[in-house]
Design a protein around this motif. Structure first.
Motif, PDB file in Angstrom:
ATOM      1  N   SER A  60       0.822  -1.167  -0.202  1.00 33.14           N
ATOM      2  CA  SER A  60      -0.127   0.098   0.013  1.00 33.14           C
ATOM      3  C   SER A  60       0.491   0.958  -0.115  1.00 33.14           C
ATOM      4  N   LEU A  61       2.264   1.303  -0.256  1.00 30.51           N
ATOM      5  CA  LEU A  61       2.792   2.284  -0.039  1.00 30.51           C
ATOM      6  C   LEU A  61       2.872   3.051  -1.016  1.00 30.51           C
ATOM      7  N   PRO A  62       2.531   4.634  -0.997  1.00 31.29           N
ATOM      8  CA  PRO A  62       2.619   5.451  -2.125  1.00 31.29           C
ATOM      9  C   PRO A  62       3.468   5.820  -3.189  1.00 31.29           C
ATOM     10  N   PRO A  63       3.761   5.784  -4.352  1.00 30.52           N
ATOM     11  CA  PRO A  63       4.778   5.866  -5.177  1.00 30.52           C
ATOM     12  C   PRO A  63       5.590   7.720  -4.572  1.00 30.52           C
ATOM     13  N   PRO A  97     -10.132   9.442  -6.584  1.00 23.63           N
ATOM     14  CA  PRO A  97     -10.609  10.572  -4.703  1.00 23.63           C
ATOM     15  C   PRO A  97      -9.385   9.327  -4.432  1.00 23.63           C
ATOM     16  N   LEU A  98      -8.745  10.518  -3.052  1.00 22.22           N
ATOM     17  CA  LEU A  98      -7.927   9.527  -1.665  1.00 22.22           C
ATOM     18  C   LEU A  98      -7.681   8.538  -2.231  1.00 22.22           C
ATOM     19  N   SER A  99      -5.749   8.842  -3.525  1.00 24.74           N
ATOM     20  CA  SER A  99      -5.731   8.062  -3.649  1.00 24.74           C
ATOM     21  C   SER A  99      -4.238   9.082  -3.709  1.00 24.74           C
ATOM     22  N   GLU A 100      -2.627   7.720  -3.745  1.00 25.38           N
ATOM     23  CA  GLU A 100      -1.707   8.081  -3.422  1.00 25.38           C
ATOM     24  C   GLU A 100      -1.084   8.789  -2.672  1.00 25.38           C
ATOM     25  N   TRP A 101      -1.105  10.211  -2.970  1.00 24.43           N
ATOM     26  CA  TRP A 101       0.077  11.144  -1.438  1.00 24.43           C
ATOM     27  C   TRP A 101      -1.360  11.990  -1.156  1.00 24.43           C
TER      28      TRP A 101
END
Length: 396
Positions: A60-63, A97-101
């Motif tokens: 689940s780590l953001p890129p 919506p509400l994704s990545e960072w």
């Protein structure tokens, strides 16, 4: 006898009223400062505990990604040996919506992240402690850490080190090539190893210091032009057609390095910013700021434990950020007490005022008063006192 007693009582009452009027300002000043200090010190010692973060697992780590990094030396002066790395990076905001960072757990204010196409209003509100930019030499030895990433999305960041950084590691041939990495905090994330494929990039050093830096940020093939292209902005949004950094581009550069507007000049010593570098107070030398006596007192205060103790007492009990205020309040209360006692024993308002000033004087050594203020006060006091004695001499 009764008449004489009444006259004496009346005279005593008038005398008391006159003296109360003289010391009333001292009372008012004391009440004012006590009001500022607050009346609930116990609440300051019981902050709401912050729960420890739950690390986010690897799937689940953001890129994140660094695109390019350029190194420069001698920015403060032609021989200063300081070192700056200017980095272009990306912390993606995502396409849903509400994704990545673009999430509440990463931003202090995530307004706009819940849109169908995320468009955060506060890209610069990335929480502290999540991610750092770290400078390594070729042996993976860490030299500089920049703990504050300016914004999510595409941006620029700066890693700066004072002299002799450029000779110690920045331009030290035996330690090159160096690299910059974006490193996730293991308090919030279960990190993965650094990789040149996504979160590390080699630093390209450029000679000629500020001139090379100016050319880099204002060129139509430089780092700001690349940022403009990556974001998808219209041509010349960040760098104008005549090679000047626009106000929009200046925002990114100021985030990377405060003061870069003054530093970045081309070979003709001309600014590469459209707005220039002339500020209303740029050539203003504040009077009384560099007083040698004040500098000596400040140095002694900072090297002792007095400043640290005052800051601790001030923050925990009085609610002030600066311990000098606490020191000033302590001496002010003491001076008021001394003035009252002097007034009660000598019945002389002038002596009470002098004792008040003498008691306040040592607060210079805890930051309560500045040397400039004391000498200004003395100058005014001497003028008023001279008028008083001249008037008395004329009357006699």
């Amino acid at each position: 006898m009764g008449r004489n007693k009444g006259v004496k009582d009346s005279s005593k009452l008038i005398y008391i009223k006159k003296n109360l009027i003289k010391i009333l300002p001292l009372y008012l000043v004391g009440v004012f400062f006590l009001f500022l200090s607050g009346v609930s010190p116990l609440e300051a010692q019981q902050p709401t505990p912050t729960p420890p973060p739950t690390p986010i697992p690897q799937p689940s780590l953001p890129p994140l990604r660094i695109y390019e990094a350029y190194g420069y030396d001698n920015l403060a002066s032609s021989t200063s040996k300081d070192y700056l790395v200017l980095v272009r990076y990306e912390l993606p905001i995502g396409t849903s919506p509400l994704s990545e960072w673009c999430k509440p757990e990463f931003l202090e204010n995530s307004t706009g992240c819940d849109s169908s196409i995320p468009n955060p209003d506060y890209r610069y509100s990335l929480k502290d402690g999540l991610i750092s930019a770290i400078f390594y030499d070729k042996n993976d030895v860490m030299h500089v850490v920049q703990p504050k990433i300016p914004r999510i999305g595409n941006g620029l960041l700066g890693i700066y080190a004072d002299a002799p950084a450029s000779t110690d590691f920045g331009f030290n041939g035996s330690l090159l090539p160096s690299k910059v990495c974006l490193v996730l905090s293991d308090s919030y994330f279960i990190p993965y190893p650094n990789s040149n494929n996504y979160n590390c990039v080699n630093v390209q050093n450029e000679a000629n210091g500020t001139i090379s830096l100016a050319n880099q940020v204002s060129s139509d093939t430089g780092i700001l032009y690349d940022l403009e292209t990556e974001i998808g902005l219209p041509l010349h949004t960040l760098v104008s057609a005549n090679g000047k950094v626009t106000p929009s581009g200046q925002v990114y550069l100021e985030e990377a390095l405060s003061g870069i507007v003054t530093i970045a000049r081309n070979g003709n010593n001309e600014t590469v910013f459209q707005l220039g570098v002339n500020r209303p107070n740029q050539n203003f030398d504040p009077v009384g700021y560099n007083v040698p006596l004040q500098a000596s007192i400040d140095q002694e205060l900072n090297s002792s434990k007095v400043q640290a103790n005052l800051d601790m007492v001030s923050g925990q009990y009085l609610g002030f950020d600066n311990g000098a205020i606490t020191g000033g309040i302590i001496f002010l209360v003491l001076a008021i007490v001394v003035a009252i006692v002097t007034m009660a024993t000598t019945k002389n308002g002038t002596m009470a005022l002098i004792m008040f000033a003498v008691t306040m004087l040592p607060s210079i050594f805890v930051g309560g008063l500045s040397v400039a203020f004391v000498f200004t006060f003395l100058s005014i006091f001497i003028v008023i006192g001279s008028w008083f004695w001249i008037r008395k001499a004329g009357a006699s």
